[in-house]
Enzyme design. Structure first.
Site, PDB file in Angstrom:
ATOM      1  N   ASP A 141     -18.008  -7.163 -39.957  1.00 44.12           N
ATOM      2  CA  ASP A 141     -17.994  -7.728 -38.601  1.00 44.12           C
ATOM      3  C   ASP A 141     -18.600  -6.691 -37.654  1.00 44.12           C
ATOM      4  OD1 ASP A 141     -17.377  -9.498 -36.450  1.00 44.12           O
ATOM      5  OD2 ASP A 141     -15.591  -8.329 -35.979  1.00 44.12           O
TER       6      ASP A 141
ATOM      7  N   CYS B  95     -17.982 -12.705 -39.237  1.00 43.74           N
ATOM      8  CA  CYS B  95     -18.445 -12.712 -37.857  1.00 43.74           C
ATOM      9  C   CYS B  95     -19.261 -13.990 -37.656  1.00 43.74           C
ATOM     10  CB  CYS B  95     -19.305 -11.472 -37.628  1.00 43.74           C
ATOM     11  SG  CYS B  95     -20.093 -11.406 -36.014  1.00 43.74           S
TER      12      CYS B  95
ATOM     13  N   CYS C 271     -14.750 -17.209 -32.860  1.00 37.52           N
ATOM     14  CA  CYS C 271     -15.149 -15.804 -33.007  1.00 37.52           C
ATOM     15  C   CYS C 271     -13.983 -15.131 -33.715  1.00 37.52           C
ATOM     16  CB  CYS C 271     -15.377 -15.189 -31.627  1.00 37.52           C
ATOM     17  SG  CYS C 271     -15.534 -13.398 -31.628  1.00 37.52           S
ATOM     18  N   THR C 272     -14.284 -14.280 -34.685  1.00 37.70           N
ATOM     19  CA  THR C 272     -13.187 -13.716 -35.487  1.00 37.70           C
ATOM     20  C   THR C 272     -12.299 -12.747 -34.694  1.00 37.70           C
ATOM     21  OG1 THR C 272     -14.738 -12.079 -36.360  1.00 37.70           O
ATOM     22  CG2 THR C 272     -14.305 -14.034 -37.714  1.00 37.70           C
TER      23      THR C 272
HETATM   24  N1  DGL Z   1     -16.307 -11.241 -34.376  1.00 39.80           N
HETATM   25  C1  DGL Z   1     -17.616 -11.595 -33.906  1.00 39.80           C
HETATM   26  C2  DGL Z   1     -17.824 -13.116 -34.053  1.00 39.80           C
HETATM   27  O1  DGL Z   1     -17.100 -13.749 -34.833  1.00 39.80           O
HETATM   28  C3  DGL Z   1     -17.764 -10.966 -32.553  1.00 39.80           C
HETATM   29  C4  DGL Z   1     -19.044 -11.104 -31.922  1.00 39.80           C
HETATM   30  C5  DGL Z   1     -19.487  -9.972 -31.041  1.00 39.80           C
HETATM   31  O2  DGL Z   1     -19.587  -8.851 -31.507  1.00 39.80           O
HETATM   32  O3  DGL Z   1     -19.826 -10.294 -29.894  1.00 39.80           O
HETATM   33  O4  DGL Z   1     -18.697 -13.719 -33.479  1.00 39.80           O
END
Ligand code: DGL
Length: 301
Positions: free
Chosen positions: A17, A80, A193-194
């Site tokens: 991620d 992600c 979003c994770t």
């Molecule tokens: N955890 C990422 C997702 O699922 C975060 C995105 C980011 O870094 O903006 O989209």
């Protein structure tokens, strides 16, 4: 099982991620697959990905997948949504023999469950603009005459990375946004979003307090089920008692669950380390987790 097959099954699952959000997926994985070994790579040097352009996200993601592949991972989860939206297909083309699982917001179950025919997806700009979500809108939401409201707040990912202080303006904005969704008749809220499942309890508390009729959904459990299916079909499921020695891994954070819920510690790498990272991991994974030194970042893209 012969020695070569044992070696394959004992290899780790790689998780990637932009930051610590993928740990929400890791928690689901350990519940369903407690005997697996996990290596996590967080690109904390480049987080957030959500407002980067497609090419940028693709090249950062491919570097991360390559790095995990070189660590010998038997399966990789791009934990992600933003990275999956812009790099999943290319990553699969680069490693056709390697099972790679990506994330897409859980819009499909939300559309099916919606009684008001209005759902909201909270995600990054990259995910909201990306092909994976828009395919689900075209193939599932539209035929079901369900309205999809997209919402992106660029402060949410940095808020989670900062440990979600409740007195921040981001928390206040989020509450106001929930109120607005309710007024618009949204009855399903998709956390796309994770990073966001880490504030699911915060959202649910507000929903209860304000007596809003809204369900909150995310894709963590479905992803863990998919990973399990793939391990079974590729004959890669780890044996319950590993027959191999745990190879020493340097330059990583080892995260030990104290209650022995998982057999192996999570090995956590980051492209940029700061003093709060260990504490944040411990907070997100629960008090039963013990984060051990050395806390060193080792990945240079
Ligand atoms: N955890 C990422 C997702 O699922 C975060 C995105 C980011 O870094 O903006 O989209």
């Amino acid at each position: 099982m012969n020695v070569a097959a044992q070696k394959q099954t004992s290899k780790p699952i790689g998780l990637f991620d932009s930051g610590i959000g993928g740990l929400s997926v890791y928690l689901h994985l350990t519940e369903q697959l407690p005997f697996e070994r996990y290596i996590y790579y967080a690109d904390t040097l480049h987080v957030p990905y959500g407002n980067r352009d497609s090419q940028d996200i693709e090249s950062l993601t491919l570097s991360a997948v390559k790095w995990l592949y070189e660590r010998g991972c038997k399966l990789i989860v791009i934990a992600c949504n933003s990275a999956s939206a812009h790099a999943l297909e290319t990553a699969r083309l680069h490693y056709p023999q390697l099972p790679i699982v990506g994330l897409v917001p859980a819009l499909k179950p939300a559309v099916i469950a919606s009684k008001s025919a209005h759902v909201a997806v909270l995600a990054t700009k990259a995910t909201l603009d990306g092909i994976l979500l828009n395919q689900v809108i075209a193939n599932v939401a539209r035929p079901n005459l369900t309205k999809v409201t997209k919402y992106f707040d660029p402060n949410l990912v940095p808020w989670v990375e900062a440990g979600m202080p409740e007195d921040s303006i981001t928390a206040q904005d989020l509450r106001q946004q929930l109120q607005w969704f309710a007024e618009q008749g949204v009855d399903q809220l998709v956390l796309g979003c994770t990073h966001y499942p880490f504030f699911k309890t915060f959202i649910q508390q507000y929903i209860v307090e304000q007596q809003l009729s809204m369900q909150v959904v995310d894709s963590g459990q479905a992803i863990a089920e998919r990973v399990k299916q793939l391990l079974v079909s590729h004959q890669l499921l780890a044996p319950s008692i590993s027959v191999l020695d745990n190879e020493p891994l340097s330059n990583a954070i080892s995260v030990y669950p104290i209650d022995g819920h998982t057999q192996w510690p999570l090995v956590f790498y980051a492209s940029k380390y700061d003093d709060n990272l260990g504490q944040l991991i411990q907070r997100l994974l629960g008090t039963r987790t013990l984060v051990l030194s050395p806390l060193i970042a080792c990945y240079e893209p």
